[in-house]
Design a protein around this motif. Sequence first.
Motif, PDB file in Angstrom:
ATOM      1  N   GLU A   1      -5.576   2.121  -4.763  1.00 51.37           N
ATOM      2  CA  GLU A   1      -4.636   2.713  -3.812  1.00 51.37           C
ATOM      3  C   GLU A   1      -3.913   3.891  -4.447  1.00 51.37           C
ATOM      4  OE1 GLU A   1      -2.546   2.566   0.032  1.00 51.37           O
ATOM      5  OE2 GLU A   1      -4.535   2.157  -0.778  1.00 51.37           O
TER       6      GLU A   1
ATOM      7  N   TYR B   1      -0.828   9.740   3.213  1.00 52.78           N
ATOM      8  CA  TYR B   1      -0.282   9.655   1.864  1.00 52.78           C
ATOM      9  C   TYR B   1       0.371  10.992   1.496  1.00 52.78           C
ATOM     10  CZ  TYR B   1      -3.462   5.626   1.453  1.00 52.78           C
ATOM     11  OH  TYR B   1      -4.125   4.447   1.641  1.00 52.78           O
TER      12      TYR B   1
ATOM     13  N   CYS C   1      -6.154  -1.027   4.929  1.00 55.62           N
ATOM     14  CA  CYS C   1      -6.768   0.073   4.189  1.00 55.62           C
ATOM     15  C   CYS C   1      -7.508  -0.557   3.008  1.00 55.62           C
ATOM     16  CB  CYS C   1      -5.737   1.115   3.758  1.00 55.62           C
ATOM     17  SG  CYS C   1      -4.381   0.485   2.739  1.00 55.62           S
TER      18      CYS C   1
ATOM     19  N   GLN D   1      -1.839  -1.388  -6.423  1.00 59.09           N
ATOM     20  CA  GLN D   1      -3.269  -1.505  -6.649  1.00 59.09           C
ATOM     21  C   GLN D   1      -3.817  -0.188  -7.202  1.00 59.09           C
ATOM     22  OE1 GLN D   1      -6.051  -3.633  -6.302  1.00 59.09           O
ATOM     23  NE2 GLN D   1      -4.678  -5.428  -6.089  1.00 59.09           N
TER      24      GLN D   1
ATOM     25  N   HIS E   1       0.875   4.094   2.211  1.00 61.23           N
ATOM     26  CA  HIS E   1       1.093   4.943   3.374  1.00 61.23           C
ATOM     27  C   HIS E   1       2.559   5.371   3.393  1.00 61.23           C
ATOM     28  CE1 HIS E   1      -2.599   3.299   5.773  1.00 61.23           C
ATOM     29  NE2 HIS E   1      -2.941   4.120   4.798  1.00 61.23           N
TER      30      HIS E   1
ATOM     31  N   PHE F   1      -7.460  -0.715  -0.185  1.00 53.44           N
ATOM     32  CA  PHE F   1      -6.802  -1.344  -1.341  1.00 53.44           C
ATOM     33  C   PHE F   1      -5.442  -1.935  -0.972  1.00 53.44           C
ATOM     34  CE2 PHE F   1      -9.795   1.744  -3.077  1.00 53.44           C
ATOM     35  CZ  PHE F   1     -10.516   0.934  -3.937  1.00 53.44           C
ATOM     36  N   HIS F   2      -5.301  -2.370   0.255  1.00 59.73           N
ATOM     37  CA  HIS F   2      -4.088  -3.063   0.687  1.00 59.73           C
ATOM     38  C   HIS F   2      -3.999  -4.405  -0.033  1.00 59.73           C
ATOM     39  CE1 HIS F   2      -1.356  -5.347   3.265  1.00 59.73           C
ATOM     40  NE2 HIS F   2      -0.968  -4.209   3.811  1.00 59.73           N
TER      41      HIS F   2
ATOM     42  N   HIS G   1       0.864  -1.178   0.000  1.00 55.64           N
ATOM     43  CA  HIS G   1       0.000   0.000   0.000  1.00 55.64           C
ATOM     44  C   HIS G   1       0.899   1.225   0.000  1.00 55.64           C
ATOM     45  CE1 HIS G   1       0.997  -0.560   4.196  1.00 55.64           C
ATOM     46  NE2 HIS G   1       0.381   0.539   4.572  1.00 55.64           N
TER      47      HIS G   1
ATOM     48  N   GLY H   1      -4.275   7.692  -3.225  1.00 53.62           N
ATOM     49  CA  GLY H   1      -3.069   8.306  -2.698  1.00 53.62           C
ATOM     50  C   GLY H   1      -2.707   9.600  -3.383  1.00 53.62           C
TER      51      GLY H   1
END
Length: 257
Positions: free
Chosen positions: A122, A134, A169, A119, A92, A171-172, A90, A126
């Motif tokens: 994601e 993000y 999250c 993804q 982050h 779309f992890h 992801h 982001g």
Amino acid sequence: MEIFALGEGSYSVDSTKKFIPFNPETDNFRDRPGSLFIHVNPFLIKTSRDLIVLDTGLGFKDTRDELILHQNIRNAGFDPDDVTLVLMSHLHYDHSGGLVVERNGKLVPSFPQARHIIQKGEWEFGITGKSSSYHKEIFKALQDANITLVEGSGDLIPGIRYELSGGHCPFHQVFWIDIEGTKVLFGGDELPEPEQLIRKFIAKYDMDGRKAMQLREEYGKLASEEGWTCLFYHSKSFAIGNVSSDDGGEHFKVTPA
């Protein structure tokens, strides 16, 4: 297959979401009230075909103005320019900061020759910058890199599967790598520490804490039954471990690989 933990160090994170280096041997956690203390461990996997980075850490530099992640790759015996795949669980900041590096006042891709697997949902979230977790300037600087936006779950190349998990999250994703007789599971922030297999709990930092807890249990059972080596991104103890269970997955034991 060769596997390396590229430890980027320990940090405290307060309500401002700033990551401040924390040395457990010299710093006192009581001096940082209300902080979360984490360890950051990107990973490097060498196969006969690819040199793979799994998540990229904070992107901090050392005293020589070198990206810590790049230096750790060199310390493992490889050249960062030879990285062919960057697999992102992801985006982050503590996982994506090392996607770019500052050169002459400009952010540029850290791995310009690599294919980046992210993804789609994601990436799209982001780059909006709607969450302080993000940093959209990272993704804007990465836009001209080789990016593959995947959706859902599927096979990336023979031996590497991505799986949309959506616990930490929305779309992890996690990665299952089964190449050259070695099975590796990278669970990102849904399997961040070996201790989270040993005791069951719902984490406040997960979007869907119950789902993330259930996923950890599923991952633990598969790892113990099928011999998957687990990569623990936020481990305080050991970052690469093997999982076993004597009672069908009710309780797990994790040992360094």
